[in-house]
Design a protein around this motif. Structure first.
Motif, PDB file in Angstrom:
ATOM      1  N   GLY A 159      38.866  46.969  45.806  1.00 21.38           N
ATOM      2  CA  GLY A 159      39.071  45.561  46.140  1.00 21.38           C
ATOM      3  C   GLY A 159      40.514  45.269  46.484  1.00 21.38           C
ATOM      4  O   GLY A 159      41.329  46.184  46.601  1.00 21.38           O
ATOM      5  N   PRO A 160      40.846  43.995  46.666  1.00 25.31           N
ATOM      6  CA  PRO A 160      42.208  43.624  47.033  1.00 25.31           C
ATOM      7  C   PRO A 160      43.188  43.861  45.880  1.00 25.31           C
ATOM      8  O   PRO A 160      42.815  43.777  44.720  1.00 25.31           O
ATOM      9  CB  PRO A 160      42.086  42.135  47.347  1.00 25.31           C
ATOM     10  CG  PRO A 160      40.889  41.669  46.584  1.00 25.31           C
ATOM     11  CD  PRO A 160      39.954  42.835  46.537  1.00 25.31           C
ATOM     12  N   ASP A 166      45.772  41.912  45.475  1.00 24.01           N
ATOM     13  CA  ASP A 166      46.545  40.694  45.726  1.00 24.01           C
ATOM     14  C   ASP A 166      47.220  40.111  44.490  1.00 24.01           C
ATOM     15  O   ASP A 166      47.885  39.092  44.584  1.00 24.01           O
ATOM     16  CB  ASP A 166      45.668  39.651  46.429  1.00 24.01           C
ATOM     17  CG  ASP A 166      44.348  39.392  45.715  1.00 24.01           C
ATOM     18  OD1 ASP A 166      44.105  40.008  44.653  1.00 24.01           O
ATOM     19  OD2 ASP A 166      43.561  38.584  46.226  1.00 24.01           O
ATOM     20  N   ARG A 168      42.957  43.995  40.269  1.00 25.99           N
ATOM     21  CA  ARG A 168      43.697  43.539  41.460  1.00 25.99           C
ATOM     22  C   ARG A 168      45.201  43.772  41.315  1.00 25.99           C
ATOM     23  O   ARG A 168      45.977  43.277  42.116  1.00 25.99           O
ATOM     24  CB  ARG A 168      43.419  42.068  41.699  1.00 25.99           C
ATOM     25  CG  ARG A 168      42.004  41.795  42.150  1.00 25.99           C
ATOM     26  CD  ARG A 168      41.831  40.307  42.368  1.00 25.99           C
ATOM     27  NE  ARG A 168      40.505  39.984  42.824  1.00 25.99           N
ATOM     28  CZ  ARG A 168      40.254  38.997  43.685  1.00 25.99           C
ATOM     29  NH1 ARG A 168      41.223  38.263  44.177  1.00 25.99           N
ATOM     30  NH2 ARG A 168      39.022  38.731  44.042  1.00 25.99           N
ATOM     31  N   ASP A 215      40.188  34.840  43.837  1.00 23.87           N
ATOM     32  CA  ASP A 215      40.443  34.586  45.262  1.00 23.87           C
ATOM     33  C   ASP A 215      41.182  33.251  45.413  1.00 23.87           C
ATOM     34  O   ASP A 215      42.155  33.141  46.156  1.00 23.87           O
ATOM     35  CB  ASP A 215      39.128  34.512  46.055  1.00 23.87           C
ATOM     36  CG  ASP A 215      38.486  35.875  46.259  1.00 23.87           C
ATOM     37  OD1 ASP A 215      39.170  36.904  46.089  1.00 23.87           O
ATOM     38  OD2 ASP A 215      37.280  35.903  46.600  1.00 23.87           O
TER      39      ASP A 215
END
Ligand code: C5P
Length: 228
Positions: free
Chosen positions: A2-3, A5, A47, A221
């Motif tokens: 996954g990201p 971020d 993440r 997110d």
């Protein structure tokens, strides 16, 4: 994969339910398993964040979810302990997510010995209000870049749940408030969850449903957008 971020971010998540002693062996508590909070902590770690979970009597599944993802866990019991732990942890954090079910009230004076039946009238409990940790941190931030996220578990029909959430979002002053419907068979301890995310003005900024891991991904997110 996954990201990533949240790489380099410091994240604090609270999970579980606080317990307030009545006497040395009894407490006032709630049904929170801590699994949604643990899923949030684990997803943030995946993440790339450096994550601390402040765990208020979480169950074993929640604990394993967090530790398996490399999350550091600090255990607390009462609301006063959670408040102290939150204050210490947010000093250098980028994000606070208050997923714990915090007891609104505590016994004014816990008994020092076990409360006994003595054949007379049942005891009367006198309660005092606990501080609202989320509202306190939102109003008195250690630094302006801290993103503060709350959860609101509400009972009722969907429109009613949303209306309660909107009022709460404005009242609490958090940057984001994730509202979810709960009952004895929904939300608490359940394997799935559904959230509607509101901003500080009570406007809907997103929603998600599914497993607690999927709900966690939806929330991160939205938080990652705010951090950018
Ligand atoms: O007011 P209510 O309990 O519904 O608000 C829920 C949100 O506020 C959650 O994020 C919870 O962790 C937080 N809270 C708090 N301190 C309290 C009560 C709730 O931080 N005393």
């Amino acid at each position: 994969l996954g990201p990533a971020d949240l790489a380099g971010r410091r994240v604090v998540v609270t999970a579980g339910g606080t317990r307030e002693p009545l006497d040395p062996v009894r407490f006032l508590g709630n049904r929170s398993s801590g699994r949604q909070g643990a899923a949030l902590a684990a997803e943030a770690a995946r993440r790339g964040a450096d994550v601390r979970l402040l765990a208020a009597s979480v169950d074993e599944v929640a604990r394993r979810t967090a530790t398996a993802a490399g999350v550091a866990v600090t255990d607390v019991t009462t609301t006063a302990e959670l408040r102290d732990a939150v204050r210490a942890a947010v000093a250098d954090a980028d994000v606070l997510v208050m997923a714990a079910a915090v007891a609104d009230f505590r016994p004014a004076a816990p008994a020092t010995g076990k409360i006994k039946k003595d054949g007379g009238a049942p005891p009367t409990l006198t309660l005092v209000e606990n501080p609202d940790i989320l509202a306190e941190v939102a109003a008195d931030r250690p630094h302006p870049r801290l993103v503060v996220v709350g959860f609101a578990a509400e009972t009722g029909e969907p429109e009613e749940v949303l209306a309660l959430g909107r009022a709460k979002a404005r009242r609490k002053g958090a940057d984001l408030l994730a509202v979810n419907a709960v009952g004895t068979d929904r939300g608490f301890g359940d394997v799935t969850n559904a959230i509607t995310v509101l901003d500080a003005d009570g406007e809907v900024v997103g929603s998600g449903a599914g497993t607690k891991a999927e709900v966690a991904a939806t929330l991160w997110d939205l938080v990652a957008d705010r951090l950018r």
